[in-house]
Design a protein around this motif. Structure first.
Motif, PDB file in Angstrom:
ATOM      1  N   ASN A  75       7.045  -5.973   9.053  1.00 55.23           N
ATOM      2  CA  ASN A  75       5.768  -5.605   8.418  1.00 55.23           C
ATOM      3  C   ASN A  75       5.830  -5.816   6.917  1.00 55.23           C
ATOM      4  O   ASN A  75       5.809  -4.848   6.144  1.00 55.23           O
ATOM      5  N   PRO A  76       5.905  -7.075   6.462  1.00 52.23           N
ATOM      6  CA  PRO A  76       6.012  -7.326   5.020  1.00 52.23           C
ATOM      7  C   PRO A  76       4.756  -6.881   4.270  1.00 52.23           C
ATOM      8  O   PRO A  76       3.638  -6.969   4.793  1.00 52.23           O
ATOM      9  N   ALA A  77       4.979  -6.401   3.065  1.00 58.64           N
ATOM     10  CA  ALA A  77       3.887  -5.834   2.264  1.00 58.64           C
ATOM     11  C   ALA A  77       2.740  -6.816   2.030  1.00 58.64           C
ATOM     12  O   ALA A  77       1.592  -6.390   1.893  1.00 58.64           O
ATOM     13  N   ASP A  78       3.021  -8.118   2.010  1.00 52.10           N
ATOM     14  CA  ASP A  78       1.947  -9.082   1.771  1.00 52.10           C
ATOM     15  C   ASP A  78       1.070  -9.314   3.009  1.00 52.10           C
ATOM     16  O   ASP A  78       0.015  -9.936   2.910  1.00 52.10           O
ATOM     17  N   LEU A  79       1.486  -8.792   4.162  1.00 54.04           N
ATOM     18  CA  LEU A  79       0.722  -9.006   5.385  1.00 54.04           C
ATOM     19  C   LEU A  79       0.082  -7.735   5.951  1.00 54.04           C
ATOM     20  O   LEU A  79      -0.750  -7.821   6.849  1.00 54.04           O
ATOM     21  N   VAL A  80       0.483  -6.572   5.444  1.00 55.88           N
ATOM     22  CA  VAL A  80       0.003  -5.324   6.054  1.00 55.88           C
ATOM     23  C   VAL A  80      -0.568  -4.363   5.011  1.00 55.88           C
ATOM     24  O   VAL A  80      -0.299  -4.466   3.823  1.00 55.88           O
ATOM     25  N   VAL A  81      -1.362  -3.453   5.540  1.00 58.37           N
ATOM     26  CA  VAL A  81      -1.799  -2.288   4.766  1.00 58.37           C
ATOM     27  C   VAL A  81      -1.359  -1.072   5.564  1.00 58.37           C
ATOM     28  O   VAL A  81      -1.341  -1.088   6.799  1.00 58.37           O
ATOM     29  N   ARG A  82      -0.992  -0.044   4.852  1.00 58.47           N
ATOM     30  CA  ARG A  82      -0.580   1.205   5.496  1.00 58.47           C
ATOM     31  C   ARG A  82      -1.687   2.219   5.303  1.00 58.47           C
ATOM     32  O   ARG A  82      -2.129   2.470   4.187  1.00 58.47           O
ATOM     33  N   VAL A  83      -2.136   2.773   6.409  1.00 57.64           N
ATOM     34  CA  VAL A  83      -3.243   3.718   6.409  1.00 57.64           C
ATOM     35  C   VAL A  83      -2.703   5.076   6.855  1.00 57.64           C
ATOM     36  O   VAL A  83      -2.061   5.159   7.907  1.00 57.64           O
ATOM     37  N   PRO A  84      -2.949   6.125   6.080  1.00 56.19           N
ATOM     38  CA  PRO A  84      -2.448   7.438   6.502  1.00 56.19           C
ATOM     39  C   PRO A  84      -3.003   7.822   7.871  1.00 56.19           C
ATOM     40  O   PRO A  84      -4.173   7.591   8.163  1.00 56.19           O
ATOM     41  N   GLU A  85      -2.146   8.373   8.679  1.00 50.69           N
ATOM     42  CA  GLU A  85      -2.553   8.837  10.004  1.00 50.69           C
ATOM     43  C   GLU A  85      -3.389  10.107   9.838  1.00 50.69           C
ATOM     44  O   GLU A  85      -3.199  10.859   8.890  1.00 50.69           O
ATOM     45  N   VAL A  86      -4.331  10.304  10.734  1.00 49.24           N
ATOM     46  CA  VAL A  86      -5.209  11.467  10.632  1.00 49.24           C
ATOM     47  C   VAL A  86      -4.488  12.757  11.017  1.00 49.24           C
ATOM     48  O   VAL A  86      -4.877  13.840  10.599  1.00 49.24           O
ATOM     49  N   VAL A  87      -3.423  12.639  11.782  1.00 47.30           N
ATOM     50  CA  VAL A  87      -2.656  13.815  12.192  1.00 47.30           C
ATOM     51  C   VAL A  87      -1.513  14.018  11.202  1.00 47.30           C
ATOM     52  O   VAL A  87      -0.671  13.141  11.039  1.00 47.30           O
ATOM     53  N   PRO A  88      -1.486  15.161  10.532  1.00 46.87           N
ATOM     54  CA  PRO A  88      -0.406  15.415   9.563  1.00 46.87           C
ATOM     55  C   PRO A  88       0.978  15.338  10.227  1.00 46.87           C
ATOM     56  O   PRO A  88       1.160  15.774  11.360  1.00 46.87           O
ATOM     57  N   GLY A  89       1.905  14.747   9.506  1.00 46.58           N
ATOM     58  CA  GLY A  89       3.265  14.641  10.005  1.00 46.58           C
ATOM     59  C   GLY A  89       3.562  13.360  10.762  1.00 46.58           C
ATOM     60  O   GLY A  89       4.716  13.049  11.009  1.00 46.58           O
ATOM     61  N   TYR A  90       2.524  12.624  11.130  1.00 43.43           N
ATOM     62  CA  TYR A  90       2.738  11.357  11.818  1.00 43.43           C
ATOM     63  C   TYR A  90       2.881  10.244  10.781  1.00 43.43           C
ATOM     64  O   TYR A  90       2.313  10.322   9.692  1.00 43.43           O
ATOM     65  N   PRO A  91       3.625   9.187  11.129  1.00 46.03           N
ATOM     66  CA  PRO A  91       3.777   8.081  10.168  1.00 46.03           C
ATOM     67  C   PRO A  91       2.454   7.344   9.956  1.00 46.03           C
ATOM     68  O   PRO A  91       1.553   7.399  10.800  1.00 46.03           O
ATOM     69  N   ASP A  92       2.381   6.661   8.818  1.00 45.27           N
ATOM     70  CA  ASP A  92       1.200   5.848   8.527  1.00 45.27           C
ATOM     71  C   ASP A  92       1.008   4.791   9.608  1.00 45.27           C
ATOM     72  O   ASP A  92       1.969   4.327  10.229  1.00 45.27           O
ATOM     73  N   ARG A  93      -0.235   4.400   9.805  1.00 47.03           N
ATOM     74  CA  ARG A  93      -0.529   3.265  10.678  1.00 47.03           C
ATOM     75  C   ARG A  93      -0.318   1.991   9.873  1.00 47.03           C
ATOM     76  O   ARG A  93      -0.661   1.931   8.694  1.00 47.03           O
ATOM     77  N   VAL A  94       0.243   0.998  10.497  1.00 45.92           N
ATOM     78  CA  VAL A  94       0.492  -0.292   9.856  1.00 45.92           C
ATOM     79  C   VAL A  94      -0.488  -1.283  10.461  1.00 45.92           C
ATOM     80  O   VAL A  94      -0.458  -1.542  11.663  1.00 45.92           O
ATOM     81  N   LEU A  95      -1.379  -1.831   9.615  1.00 45.66           N
ATOM     82  CA  LEU A  95      -2.428  -2.729  10.080  1.00 45.66           C
ATOM     83  C   LEU A  95      -2.352  -4.062   9.341  1.00 45.66           C
ATOM     84  O   LEU A  95      -2.026  -4.099   8.155  1.00 45.66           O
ATOM     85  N   PRO A  96      -2.680  -5.152  10.037  1.00 41.11           N
ATOM     86  CA  PRO A  96      -2.691  -6.456   9.354  1.00 41.11           C
ATOM     87  C   PRO A  96      -3.796  -6.488   8.294  1.00 41.11           C
ATOM     88  O   PRO A  96      -4.864  -5.908   8.482  1.00 41.11           O
ATOM     89  N   LYS A  97      -3.511  -7.193   7.201  1.00 39.18           N
ATOM     90  CA  LYS A  97      -4.499  -7.310   6.119  1.00 39.18           C
ATOM     91  C   LYS A  97      -5.724  -8.118   6.549  1.00 39.18           C
ATOM     92  O   LYS A  97      -6.831  -7.854   6.091  1.00 39.18           O
ATOM     93  N   ASP A  98      -5.503  -9.122   7.396  1.00 41.26           N
ATOM     94  CA  ASP A  98      -6.600  -9.981   7.847  1.00 41.26           C
ATOM     95  C   ASP A  98      -6.172 -10.701   9.120  1.00 41.26           C
ATOM     96  O   ASP A  98      -5.082 -10.456   9.637  1.00 41.26           O
TER      97      ASP A  98
END
Length: 167
Positions: A75-98
């Protein structure tokens, strides 16, 4: 520890295989439960009890580095965005930039990474293996190239048998 060559060899030897093929299956009862962890670093001891042990620290540092390198490749930084998970304590969601990033990320699997086995991955595994060898007290033999796969298995088996006899 479980990502080291030591446990890999043990699990391939002690595990089972699926169907008629050659696909190994990790069976906890024959692989994890029989694996002779280094003395004092066994799963029946709370990790907090050996957190100050330099052997545990070296293994943890090597494992963290291996995980960081793999994560950076997957999940290289130039290809993904990290979105905070709605449930506290869970890891961020990793989503493609495009969409282009999504296509590239689809190729970045652990299977593809390990099939390619780039030098940085191999070096990270060697660092972990050396830390594990040190934890067993076999560091000098590891660095001297004396720990072949067969020798590692023989030593692990002896430890397993010694511990089974004292249980």
């Amino acid at each position: 520890m479980l990502h080291s060559r030591f446990h890999e060899l043990w699990s391939l030897r002690m595990g089972t295989f699926l169907g008629v093929g050659n696909d190994p299956r990790y069976t906890p009862s024959t692989t994890f439960e029989t694996f002779p962890f280094p003395e004092g670093l066994t799963p029946n001891i709370p990790a907090a009890d050996y957190a100050a042990d330099p052997r545990a620290q070296a293994i943890a540092a090597a494992a963290a580095r291996l995980n960081e390198l793999r994560e950076n490749w997957l999940n290289p930084a130039d290809l993904v965005v990290r979105v905070p998970e709605v449930v506290p304590g869970y890891p961020d969601r990793v989503l493609p930039k495009d969409e282009a990033a999504a296509r590239e990320l689809a190729k970045r699997t652990l299977t593809n990474l390990y099939n390619a086995r780039p030098a940085w991955l191999d070096n990270a595994h060697k660092a972990l293996d050396e830390a594990v060898a040190e934890a067993y007290g076999w560091g000098d033999d590891w660095r001297a190239g004396l720990l072949t796969d067969d020798e590692i298995l023989a030593r692990l088996f002896r430890l397993n048998q010694e511990r089974a006899g004292s249980a």
